[in-house]
Design an enzyme around this catalytic site. Structure first.
Site, PDB file in Angstrom:
ATOM      1  N   HIS A 195       0.849  -1.194   0.000  1.00  0.00           N
ATOM      2  CA  HIS A 195       0.000   0.000   0.000  1.00  0.00           C
ATOM      3  C   HIS A 195       0.878   1.234   0.000  1.00  0.00           C
ATOM      4  O   HIS A 195       1.940   1.239   0.615  1.00  0.00           O
ATOM      5  CB  HIS A 195      -0.921   0.018   1.228  1.00  0.00           C
ATOM      6  CG  HIS A 195      -2.083   0.941   1.047  1.00  0.00           C
ATOM      7  ND1 HIS A 195      -2.013   2.281   1.310  1.00  0.00           N
ATOM      8  CD2 HIS A 195      -3.336   0.701   0.587  1.00  0.00           C
ATOM      9  CE1 HIS A 195      -3.173   2.830   1.023  1.00  0.00           C
ATOM     10  NE2 HIS A 195      -3.998   1.910   0.589  1.00  0.00           N
ATOM     11  N   ASP A 223      -8.088  -4.623  -0.482  1.00  0.00           N
ATOM     12  CA  ASP A 223      -8.602  -5.208  -1.715  1.00  0.00           C
ATOM     13  C   ASP A 223      -8.359  -6.699  -1.821  1.00  0.00           C
ATOM     14  O   ASP A 223      -9.045  -7.390  -2.571  1.00  0.00           O
ATOM     15  CB  ASP A 223      -7.986  -4.498  -2.931  1.00  0.00           C
ATOM     16  CG  ASP A 223      -8.593  -3.132  -3.095  1.00  0.00           C
ATOM     17  OD1 ASP A 223      -9.804  -3.014  -2.849  1.00  0.00           O
ATOM     18  OD2 ASP A 223      -7.867  -2.185  -3.423  1.00  0.00           O
TER      19      ASP A 223
HETATM   20  N1  CMC Z   1       4.264  -7.429  -5.284  1.00  0.00           N
HETATM   21  C1  CMC Z   1       5.611  -7.488  -5.383  1.00  0.00           C
HETATM   22  N2  CMC Z   1       6.449  -6.482  -5.075  1.00  0.00           N
HETATM   23  C2  CMC Z   1       5.893  -5.334  -4.673  1.00  0.00           C
HETATM   24  C3  CMC Z   1       4.494  -5.183  -4.540  1.00  0.00           C
HETATM   25  C4  CMC Z   1       3.668  -6.288  -4.871  1.00  0.00           C
HETATM   26  N3  CMC Z   1       2.350  -6.204  -4.767  1.00  0.00           N
HETATM   27  N4  CMC Z   1       4.201  -3.927  -4.120  1.00  0.00           N
HETATM   28  C5  CMC Z   1       5.384  -3.297  -3.987  1.00  0.00           C
HETATM   29  N5  CMC Z   1       6.405  -4.147  -4.306  1.00  0.00           N
HETATM   30  C6  CMC Z   1       7.842  -3.859  -4.193  1.00  0.00           C
HETATM   31  C7  CMC Z   1       8.317  -2.960  -5.318  1.00  0.00           C
HETATM   32  O1  CMC Z   1       8.773  -3.718  -6.430  1.00  0.00           O
HETATM   33  C8  CMC Z   1       9.416  -2.211  -4.626  1.00  0.00           C
HETATM   34  O2  CMC Z   1      10.528  -3.066  -4.526  1.00  0.00           O
HETATM   35  P1  CMC Z   1      12.018  -2.444  -4.591  1.00  0.00           P
HETATM   36  O3  CMC Z   1      12.127  -1.508  -3.405  1.00  0.00           O
HETATM   37  O4  CMC Z   1      12.935  -3.627  -4.502  1.00  0.00           O
HETATM   38  O5  CMC Z   1      12.118  -1.728  -5.912  1.00  0.00           O
HETATM   39  C9  CMC Z   1       8.894  -1.993  -3.209  1.00  0.00           C
HETATM   40  O6  CMC Z   1       8.018  -3.112  -2.994  1.00  0.00           O
HETATM   41  C10 CMC Z   1       8.146  -0.690  -3.003  1.00  0.00           C
HETATM   42  O7  CMC Z   1       7.167  -0.597  -4.019  1.00  0.00           O
HETATM   43  P2  CMC Z   1       6.573   0.763  -4.587  1.00  0.00           P
HETATM   44  O8  CMC Z   1       5.943   0.496  -5.924  1.00  0.00           O
HETATM   45  O9  CMC Z   1       7.608   1.831  -4.492  1.00  0.00           O
HETATM   46  O10 CMC Z   1       5.455   1.058  -3.522  1.00  0.00           O
HETATM   47  P3  CMC Z   1       4.370   2.140  -3.712  1.00  0.00           P
HETATM   48  O11 CMC Z   1       4.051   2.615  -2.351  1.00  0.00           O
HETATM   49  O12 CMC Z   1       4.735   3.130  -4.740  1.00  0.00           O
HETATM   50  O13 CMC Z   1       3.133   1.284  -4.350  1.00  0.00           O
HETATM   51  C11 CMC Z   1       1.229  -0.048  -4.562  1.00  0.00           C
HETATM   52  C12 CMC Z   1       2.053   0.864  -3.647  1.00  0.00           C
HETATM   53  C13 CMC Z   1      -0.129  -0.319  -3.879  1.00  0.00           C
HETATM   54  C14 CMC Z   1       0.943   0.642  -5.923  1.00  0.00           C
HETATM   55  C15 CMC Z   1       2.011  -1.346  -4.805  1.00  0.00           C
HETATM   56  O14 CMC Z   1       2.288  -1.969  -3.562  1.00  0.00           O
HETATM   57  C16 CMC Z   1       1.271  -2.318  -5.725  1.00  0.00           C
HETATM   58  O15 CMC Z   1       1.422  -2.216  -6.943  1.00  0.00           O
HETATM   59  N6  CMC Z   1       0.477  -3.281  -5.146  1.00  0.00           N
HETATM   60  C17 CMC Z   1      -0.315  -4.166  -5.936  1.00  0.00           C
HETATM   61  C18 CMC Z   1      -1.592  -3.473  -6.382  1.00  0.00           C
HETATM   62  C19 CMC Z   1      -2.575  -3.277  -5.256  1.00  0.00           C
HETATM   63  O16 CMC Z   1      -2.868  -4.199  -4.480  1.00  0.00           O
HETATM   64  N7  CMC Z   1      -3.148  -2.070  -5.184  1.00  0.00           N
HETATM   65  C20 CMC Z   1      -4.196  -1.747  -4.207  1.00  0.00           C
HETATM   66  C21 CMC Z   1      -3.768  -0.748  -3.227  1.00  0.00           C
HETATM   67  S1  CMC Z   1      -4.970  -0.609  -1.901  1.00  0.00           S
HETATM   68  C22 CMC Z   1      -6.336   0.109  -2.646  1.00  0.00           C
HETATM   69  C23 CMC Z   1      -6.302   1.576  -2.693  1.00  0.00           C
HETATM   70  O17 CMC Z   1      -6.209   2.223  -1.620  1.00  0.00           O
HETATM   71  O18 CMC Z   1      -6.423   2.108  -3.788  1.00  0.00           O
END
Ligand code: CMC
Length: 428
Positions: A307, A364
């Site tokens: 998240h 989710d």
């Molecule tokens: N699976 C695998 N690796 C992940 C995931 C995941 N679901 N989420 C983050 N990571 C890794 C990412 O590759 C990165 O690794 P590194 O530091 O080695 O490069 C690290 O964790 C940090 O990720 P980020 O993309 O910088 O994190 P963020 O805060 O920008 O993104 C997120 C948050 C929700 C977009 C992301 O965790 C994601 O894509 N999750 C899957 C989609 C999802 O479930 N979304 C619903 C969010 S809750 C509903 C809402 O409030 O809208």
């Protein structure tokens, strides 16, 4: 705590005001920094940028706190109802019994939509994603209520638009679904409560009486409460930015529906089930998919994990996990997809990759599981999220307009070509 911060750049020192929120959140006010220094700040994705001061929702991602107007999500999910929470978010206080009764009656009175909206619906092919249909029908309200376009309407007139939107969204949502499956639409029944009415429009058939299961209606009501607001996320920020141009409430909410649609935001609950189905079709080997999620050369991510703001746990996920267990038990659901979900959850919670990055199941992950158990089809999941988020969007739009906030207009750092001469066609 200092009242100001200093930035030194190009030999000059600029003093910037520091502001503090009621929960001791501290922010540096850079509003005048550019006019004084000619320099902007940059923050792609607004990861560390406050766009507004808001009194609606408090969220502490590190501590896993979520409160609407000061009330914890745990208490509201247990003791309140969705429409009571909607009132709280939009008007700032819990309603008295009389006020809530009137609010519910007003909403019941406006559930019907203009018959011409059915013609718009009929124009959509059945392959249309219900989120696209929902967004279009919401914005079509500007045509049926053109007075809503006037940015200077009285508070009572705005309230009427708010009631209309809350009342009609379940009708639109279920009609979008009926369009998809090619069934006739079911009209609202105003003697039913909000979620029961939604369920009968969703699953009812003209030929037979639909009996609402109170367990299902209650679970749905709780799910809607959990989704009702989440401060300045992608769709809410969109609603505020669109509304900041003085676009109507209907147009602003329609934009919010589109922003919610994407798989990184509201679309994640649909993506969770699609991922689980994919893993099942591939033989159910969760270890293989865990490895894919960790592989930096593989674009696959574990949907429903991680998240943007909750970096320890998502408080909504805790409540919803319990609701998921209760609903599955009560309805006696036996679904192999759920075993895969449980397996992934267990493995991820002890896997160093997920633990180190603080990636936990989010709301989710479980909402998708509950919706599936309730018989709601996958492509309707994001629509369910929109139904829940509606009061939050409305509250945020209303707050932004009442605060007289300026039009949203970010800056950029240009990294393209410098000025160059036009090249004639034969020289390219
Ligand atoms: N699976 C695998 N690796 C992940 C995931 C995941 N679901 N989420 C983050 N990571 C890794 C990412 O590759 C990165 O690794 P590194 O530091 O080695 O490069 C690290 O964790 C940090 O990720 P980020 O993309 O910088 O994190 P963020 O805060 O920008 O993104 C997120 C948050 C929700 C977009 C992301 O965790 C994601 O894509 N999750 C899957 C989609 C999802 O479930 N979304 C619903 C969010 S809750 C509903 C809402 O409030 O809208």
């Amino acid at each position: 705590m200092s009242n100001s911060a200093e930035i030194k750049i190009n030999g000059n020192t600029y003093e910037l005001p520091v502001i503090k929120g009621t929960e001791d959140e501290v922010a540096i006010d850079i509003g005048k920094f550019r006019s004084e220094s000619g320099v902007i700040t940059i923050d792609p994705g607004f990861k560390n940028t406050g766009s507004t001061k808001s009194a609606i929702t408090f969220l502490d991602g590190e501590k896993g706190i979520l409160r609407y107007r000061g009330y914890t999500i745990e208490e509201l999910a247990e003791k309140s109802s969705f429409l009571e929470v909607a009132y709280l978010l939009i008007y700032g206080e819990l309603p008295s019994e009389d006020v809530l009764t009137k609010f519910k009656e007003d909403i019941s009175r406006h559930t019907l939509v203009h018959e011409d909206i059915k013609k718009i619906l009929d124009g959509f092919p059945s392959a249309a994603h219900p989120m696209g249909v929902l967004s279009s029908l919401v914005t079509s309200l500007t045509a049926f209520y053109p007075e809503s376009l006037d940015p200077n309407r009285s508070a009572d007139e705005v309230d009427l638009s708010i009631i209309r939107l809350l009342a009609k969204l379940p009708t639109f949502a279920t009609w979008a679904f009926k369009n998809e499956i090619g069934h006739p639409v079911i009209y609202p029944k105003n003697n039913l409560d909000y979620t029961s009415n939604f369920l009968q429009m969703m699953f009812g058939l003209p030929a037979e009486e639909y009996e609402v299961d109170p367990v299902v209606a209650k679970a749905l009501d709780q799910l809607l409460i959990l989704h009702a607001d989440h401060e300045q996320n992608c769709s809410t920020a969109t609603v505020r930015v669109v509304g900041s141009s003085h676009a109507s409430l209907f147009a602003s909410i329609s934009a919010g529906v589109c922003a919610l649609w994407g798989p990184l935001h509201g679309g994640a609950n649909q993506a969770v089930i699609e991922m689980l189905e994919q893993i099942q079709a591939d033989g159910g080997n969760t270890a293989k998919w865990m490895a894919k999620a960790k592989d930096k050369n593989d674009p696959f991510r574990l949907m429903g994990f991680g998240h943007r703001v909750y970096k320890n746990f998502d408080p909504r996920a805790k409540i919803i996990k319990k609701a998921a267990d209760d609903v599955l038990k009560k309805l006696g659901v036996n679904d192999p997809i759920l075993d895969i979900a449980k397996g992934l959850e267990e493995e991820a919670l002890k896997d160093p990759y997920f633990v180190e990055r603080k990636l936990y199941p989010n709301v989710d992950f479980y909402s998708g599981i509950i919706y599936r158990a309730l018989g709601i089809p996958t492509e309707m999941f994001t629509v369910m999220f929109a139904l829940g988020r509606l009061p939050g969007w409305i509250a945020q739009w209303k707050e932004m307009r009442e605060n007289g906030e300026p039009i949203g207009r970010p800056r950029q750092v240009y990294v393209g070509n410098n000025e160059r001469s036009y090249v004639p066609m034969d020289k390219r």
